[in-house]
Scaffold this active site. Sequence first.
Site, PDB file in Angstrom:
ATOM      1  N   CYS B  62      48.231  38.005  52.023  1.00  0.00           N
ATOM      2  CA  CYS B  62      48.106  39.059  51.019  1.00  0.00           C
ATOM      3  C   CYS B  62      46.639  39.216  50.622  1.00  0.00           C
ATOM      4  CB  CYS B  62      48.948  38.723  49.792  1.00  0.00           C
ATOM      5  SG  CYS B  62      48.373  37.255  48.924  1.00  0.00           S
ATOM      6  N   ALA B  65      45.014  36.191  49.334  1.00  0.00           N
ATOM      7  CA  ALA B  65      44.635  35.265  50.406  1.00  0.00           C
ATOM      8  C   ALA B  65      43.314  35.681  51.035  1.00  0.00           C
ATOM      9  CB  ALA B  65      45.728  35.212  51.475  1.00  0.00           C
ATOM     10  N   ARG B  96      42.074  25.827  54.367  1.00  0.00           N
ATOM     11  CA  ARG B  96      41.267  26.394  55.448  1.00  0.00           C
ATOM     12  C   ARG B  96      40.165  25.467  55.929  1.00  0.00           C
ATOM     13  NH1 ARG B  96      40.537  31.659  57.550  1.00  0.00           N
ATOM     14  NH2 ARG B  96      38.363  31.922  57.150  1.00  0.00           N
ATOM     15  N   HIS B 195      39.774  41.161  51.777  1.00  0.00           N
ATOM     16  CA  HIS B 195      38.387  41.008  52.218  1.00  0.00           C
ATOM     17  C   HIS B 195      37.535  42.135  51.649  1.00  0.00           C
ATOM     18  CE1 HIS B 195      40.398  39.236  56.051  1.00  0.00           C
ATOM     19  NE2 HIS B 195      40.269  38.304  55.136  1.00  0.00           N
TER      20      HIS B 195
END
Lengths: 70, 491
Positions: B62, B65, B96, B195
């Site tokens: 999403c 994220a 990550r 992003h």
Amino acid sequence: MPSVMIRKNENGELLFYVAKKDLEDVVVSVETDTPDAWGGTVEIGDGSTWYIDPISPPPTFPTTLRFKRA
Amino acid sequence: MPDLTREETQGLIEEVLEVYPEKAKKIREKHLTVNDHAIDQSKSCIKSNRKSVPGAMTIRGCAYAGSKGVVWGPIKDMIHISHGPVGCGQYSRAGRRNYYVGTTGVNTFGTMNFTSDFQEKDIVFGGDKKLAKLIDEIETLFPLNKGITVQSECPIGLIGDDIEAVSKAKGKEYEKTIVPVRCEGFRGVSQSLGHHIANDAVRDWALDKRDGDNSFETTPYDVAILGDYNIGGDAWASRILLEEMGLRVVAQWSGDGSISEMELTPKVKLNLLHCYRSMNYISRHMEEKYGIPWMEYNFFGPTKIEESLRKIAEFFDDTIKEGAERVIAKYKAEYQAVIDKYRPRLEGKKVMLYVGGLRPRHVIGAYEDLGMEVVGTGYEFAHNDDYDRTIKEMGDATLIYDDVTGYEFEEFVKKVKPDLIGSGIKEKYIFQKMGIPFRQMHSWDYSGPYHGYDGFAIFARDMDMTLNNPCWDKLTPPWKQAAGSEALAAE
């Protein structure tokens, strides 16, 4: 009236980029492209045409401009 | 498995689509295609960045994220508040493996989880007061933080909290950068919009803090690494190559990066962009506002590294060009030894990939250096421009799938029969149970780095270790093995 970012690619061609539309293509033709003004109807690689009132003096690229659908 | 022809691959796609209801089939068929080098505009063959079909299991994240997990999260000296209920932050915490240098909990906070832990009353009465209190607490407990970001989870947008106002007021009070990020998970179709939102937040709240401050001494060789998240130390493996060729790396975005590096980025001469998908927005902005050119590079596998180093050097004078040649020559023996060792063991093996931002196309070169072939690739959340770039990298008549569903991916694998699959943790055990070697290509399967020449050695070793693991011969129990092979074993 999307805001369009115009920049030059590696080959010196103008690239027409609309972030929201995920559209990036080379500018094929510009109606007015003289030392005094830049603008008018702009055609890009996918065949679509866009319009902007000619800007004088011509803008330096890269820059963000607001285009209209032509 | 012999190579599939174009017709066979097309047939495979049609066969897989058979099971869908009419409407879903119509949507999904636009996302699957056979690669065709004759096409240079991906939009004529594949659709991407569209909403997933309801009911089909896909692997997307999403917007939260994309912002907290990818772009902002690795900035090590800032505290990233997961603003909202506790789960989003806790279940994605430190997943990550963005490595960094520092003392966690003192001056760096990468692997910690900060959350406002929303309860029912916060949803009903609003959470702004709680956020203000939380920022006060952070300042008391972690005074060495260099800034705070507020990463919104879904409820923040739904209840209409004014996180901008709180951030502004508190930023003034503490004289620190406090960035509200409107990355609510429901925005957009995948992490990709996250992003973009994160990039815009960097642009609006952080990037211009040192405009007009010329106290930073610049050199003609300043560069910034953009879109390298230092997974398993990737950015460090890239950075040493750039430094060896004579460049000065001013900033790392955002793996092992800091807020001050971010603020100094407008002063560099060239932005080097590794993950195009997650950082192209800010690169374009810096090009427009500060006139900094940007270029995409690829540090996977010696062929691509060599190409990229030369391409980077083109932007600079002869000393850097010589430096690039020197670096290439220096590592030649090293990577040649890696290729000599692993290529015979991996030659001709087929790989299918399904990953995120840049890897479905960037790692192809590294596999090719090892004599392997990528027969299928796809992105979770790519846009058209990513596919434009992928078409050139992939072999003709190979499979390309966008936002593939669990079912489609399994069926493709059953038919194409690759020797190795590279995807994420959710796919790993399905394919291992099907008897196919698997590497996680998001987290490098807890290995890494894979960037740079150092990374290539690890990449080759990992691929060999997975593919040629003796366990893959043991999947058929002895009583099910053919009589012939049993007799052979008894001899």
